[in-house]
Design a protein around this motif. Structure first.
Motif, PDB file in Angstrom:
ATOM      1  N   VAL A  16     -44.068 -28.846   3.529  1.00 56.54           N
ATOM      2  CA  VAL A  16     -43.176 -29.256   2.450  1.00 56.54           C
ATOM      3  C   VAL A  16     -43.296 -30.757   2.242  1.00 56.54           C
ATOM      4  O   VAL A  16     -43.271 -31.534   3.198  1.00 56.54           O
ATOM      5  CB  VAL A  16     -41.705 -28.831   2.738  1.00 56.54           C
ATOM      6  CG1 VAL A  16     -41.221 -29.351   4.072  1.00 56.54           C
ATOM      7  CG2 VAL A  16     -40.784 -29.279   1.622  1.00 56.54           C
ATOM      8  N   ILE A  18     -42.109 -34.385   1.319  1.00 58.35           N
ATOM      9  CA  ILE A  18     -40.849 -35.108   1.463  1.00 58.35           C
ATOM     10  C   ILE A  18     -40.988 -36.484   0.823  1.00 58.35           C
ATOM     11  O   ILE A  18     -41.911 -37.236   1.147  1.00 58.35           O
ATOM     12  CB  ILE A  18     -40.467 -35.261   2.960  1.00 58.35           C
ATOM     13  CG1 ILE A  18     -40.321 -33.893   3.627  1.00 58.35           C
ATOM     14  CG2 ILE A  18     -39.197 -36.091   3.105  1.00 58.35           C
ATOM     15  CD1 ILE A  18     -39.230 -33.028   3.042  1.00 58.35           C
ATOM     16  N   ALA A  28     -37.102 -28.533   1.301  1.00 53.07           N
ATOM     17  CA  ALA A  28     -37.274 -28.416   2.752  1.00 53.07           C
ATOM     18  C   ALA A  28     -36.419 -27.295   3.319  1.00 53.07           C
ATOM     19  O   ALA A  28     -36.856 -26.537   4.191  1.00 53.07           O
ATOM     20  CB  ALA A  28     -36.933 -29.742   3.427  1.00 53.07           C
ATOM     21  N   LEU A  44     -43.095 -31.212   7.778  1.00 56.02           N
ATOM     22  CA  LEU A  44     -42.509 -32.119   6.792  1.00 56.02           C
ATOM     23  C   LEU A  44     -43.494 -33.270   6.599  1.00 56.02           C
ATOM     24  O   LEU A  44     -43.769 -34.017   7.531  1.00 56.02           O
ATOM     25  CB  LEU A  44     -41.158 -32.641   7.274  1.00 56.02           C
ATOM     26  CG  LEU A  44     -40.123 -31.578   7.648  1.00 56.02           C
ATOM     27  CD1 LEU A  44     -38.840 -32.239   8.161  1.00 56.02           C
ATOM     28  CD2 LEU A  44     -39.821 -30.663   6.462  1.00 56.02           C
ATOM     29  N   ALA A  77     -34.821 -35.738   6.545  1.00 53.63           N
ATOM     30  CA  ALA A  77     -35.198 -34.379   6.163  1.00 53.63           C
ATOM     31  C   ALA A  77     -35.108 -33.424   7.348  1.00 53.63           C
ATOM     32  O   ALA A  77     -34.601 -32.297   7.221  1.00 53.63           O
ATOM     33  CB  ALA A  77     -36.619 -34.381   5.594  1.00 53.63           C
ATOM     34  N   GLU A  78     -35.577 -33.858   8.511  1.00 52.23           N
ATOM     35  CA  GLU A  78     -35.517 -32.997   9.689  1.00 52.23           C
ATOM     36  C   GLU A  78     -34.061 -32.701  10.063  1.00 52.23           C
ATOM     37  O   GLU A  78     -33.710 -31.569  10.418  1.00 52.23           O
ATOM     38  CB  GLU A  78     -36.240 -33.636  10.869  1.00 52.23           C
ATOM     39  CG  GLU A  78     -36.228 -32.752  12.109  1.00 52.23           C
ATOM     40  CD  GLU A  78     -37.054 -33.319  13.253  1.00 52.23           C
ATOM     41  OE1 GLU A  78     -37.087 -32.672  14.321  1.00 52.23           O
ATOM     42  OE2 GLU A  78     -37.652 -34.402  13.092  1.00 52.23           O
ATOM     43  N   VAL A  81     -32.656 -30.102   7.686  1.00 54.90           N
ATOM     44  CA  VAL A  81     -33.174 -28.762   7.962  1.00 54.90           C
ATOM     45  C   VAL A  81     -32.532 -28.181   9.213  1.00 54.90           C
ATOM     46  O   VAL A  81     -32.091 -27.025   9.236  1.00 54.90           O
ATOM     47  CB  VAL A  81     -34.708 -28.805   8.114  1.00 54.90           C
ATOM     48  CG1 VAL A  81     -35.228 -27.480   8.681  1.00 54.90           C
ATOM     49  CG2 VAL A  81     -35.366 -29.094   6.771  1.00 54.90           C
ATOM     50  N   ILE A  90     -40.518 -27.775  14.052  1.00 59.66           N
ATOM     51  CA  ILE A  90     -40.759 -28.764  13.000  1.00 59.66           C
ATOM     52  C   ILE A  90     -41.770 -29.801  13.467  1.00 59.66           C
ATOM     53  O   ILE A  90     -41.684 -30.331  14.577  1.00 59.66           O
ATOM     54  CB  ILE A  90     -39.455 -29.463  12.588  1.00 59.66           C
ATOM     55  CG1 ILE A  90     -38.461 -28.458  12.004  1.00 59.66           C
ATOM     56  CG2 ILE A  90     -39.739 -30.564  11.563  1.00 59.66           C
ATOM     57  CD1 ILE A  90     -37.117 -29.057  11.638  1.00 59.66           C
ATOM     58  N   THR A  92     -43.357 -33.430  11.943  1.00 57.57           N
ATOM     59  CA  THR A  92     -43.205 -34.438  10.897  1.00 57.57           C
ATOM     60  C   THR A  92     -44.443 -35.317  10.850  1.00 57.57           C
ATOM     61  O   THR A  92     -44.954 -35.745  11.885  1.00 57.57           O
ATOM     62  CB  THR A  92     -41.953 -35.299  11.124  1.00 57.57           C
ATOM     63  OG1 THR A  92     -42.065 -35.974  12.384  1.00 57.57           O
ATOM     64  CG2 THR A  92     -40.693 -34.441  11.119  1.00 57.57           C
TER      65      THR A  92
END
Length: 297
Positions: A16, A18, A28, A44, A77-78, A81, A90, A92
């Motif tokens: 996704v 970001i 996300a 991400l 973002a994390e 989520v 996840i 990143t």
């Protein structure tokens, strides 16, 4: 620059894009639900456009090369989520490079690529949505908040089909995701029939060949049944409805998107009819659909 959390990026993943926007956060969360239901890790990915410095150096301050901003965007973002999907794996990543190229490169070994649609502030990811969707090597979801409201029952997944091979791939994706979401599936074939039977060039005043019209409609309904039957046999619990309309695919699918949670479409069609009617449909939906759009190559 790459940072990781819990999961290597090398295995098939849901990627996704970001960019710090609220739309990207929504994308996300949608991607995290898909990843969770398919037991896949989530990546991400934030692209840092390259800077052109006459005096660029390897030890340039982080605030100049974008890494500080990238770290903050990815952490936010994390966090968003994990507040809803605490168990999803996840990864990143921040990569220096153009937005479209970075995401297209990431699509090479991805199960799905998800980006947010252009928002009012026209941030980077949204403005590249069409380019990303048509260059990516995996299916792409252009996410936007659906306008339809849930009423206790899942909103339908809508898939547009034509006479191309891509319709088979689009149907496969649509059946899979509708099954995963426990959502009804609406299979749609839309075709402006008037143009094919003598009225299209005469402003609706030409003679209608009713016999030809009946033959064409029958053939198209049979073709839809042939496309759907193998998937209906495989997904026996699927709740499938079929829609056949004399309307442009772009307008018809956009109308249906107002009551859907997802519209699935091929990136372009093949054949004379498909090229003329379906070639621009995915682009039109990316801009005008009122729910997320899944573009299948």
């Amino acid at each position: 620059m790459t940072t990781a959390a819990n999961q290597p990026a090398s295995q098939s993943t849901v990627v996704v894009g970001i960019d710090g926007s609220d739309t990207a956060l929504g994308a996300a969360r949608w991607a995290a639900e898909f990843a969770t239901r398919h037991a896949l890790p989530l990546t991400l990915l934030h692209a840092i456009p390259k800077l052109h410095w006459d005096f660029a150096s390897a030890d340039a301050p982080a605030e100049l090369d974008g890494s500080t901003h990238a770290d903050g965007v990815l952490v936010a973002a994390e966090t968003a989520v994990r507040s809803t999907y605490p168990d999803v794996a996840i990864h990143t990543t921040a990569v220096k490079g153009s937005v479209a190229t970075t995401l297209v490169d990431a699509s090479d070994d991805a199960r799905l690529l998800v980006v947010g649609a252009a928002a009012a502030d026209h941030r980077a990811l949204g403005s590249h949505a069409v380019r990303i969707a048509h260059r990516a090597l995996c299916p792409v979801v252009i996410w936007r908040q659906p306008v339809a409201k849930r009423t206790g029952k899942p909103l339908p997944v809508v898939v547009g089909v034509d006479e191309s091979e891509q319709s088979t791939r689009a149907l496969a994706e649509a059946f899979d995701i509708a099954g995963t979401l426990h959502a009804p599936l609406t299979v749609v074939h839309m075709w402006e029939i008037g143009a094919a039977v003598g009225m299209g060039d005469l402003g609706g005043e030409g003679p209608m060949d009713w016999q030809l019209l009946d033959v064409l409609q029958t053939q198209q309904r049979q073709r839809m049944d042939e496309l759907v039957e193998p998937f209906a046999s495989k997904y026996r619990n699927a709740h499938v409805s079929k829609v056949f309309q004399d309307i442009s695919p772009a307008k018809g699918l956009t109308d249906l998107s107002r009551e859907a949670q997802l519209v699935v479409v091929g990136s372009h069609g093949r054949g004379k009819l498909a090229d003329s009617l379906f070639g621009s449909v995915s682009q039109n939906l990316i801009h005008h659909a009122e729910c997320p759009v899944l573009v299948v190559r």
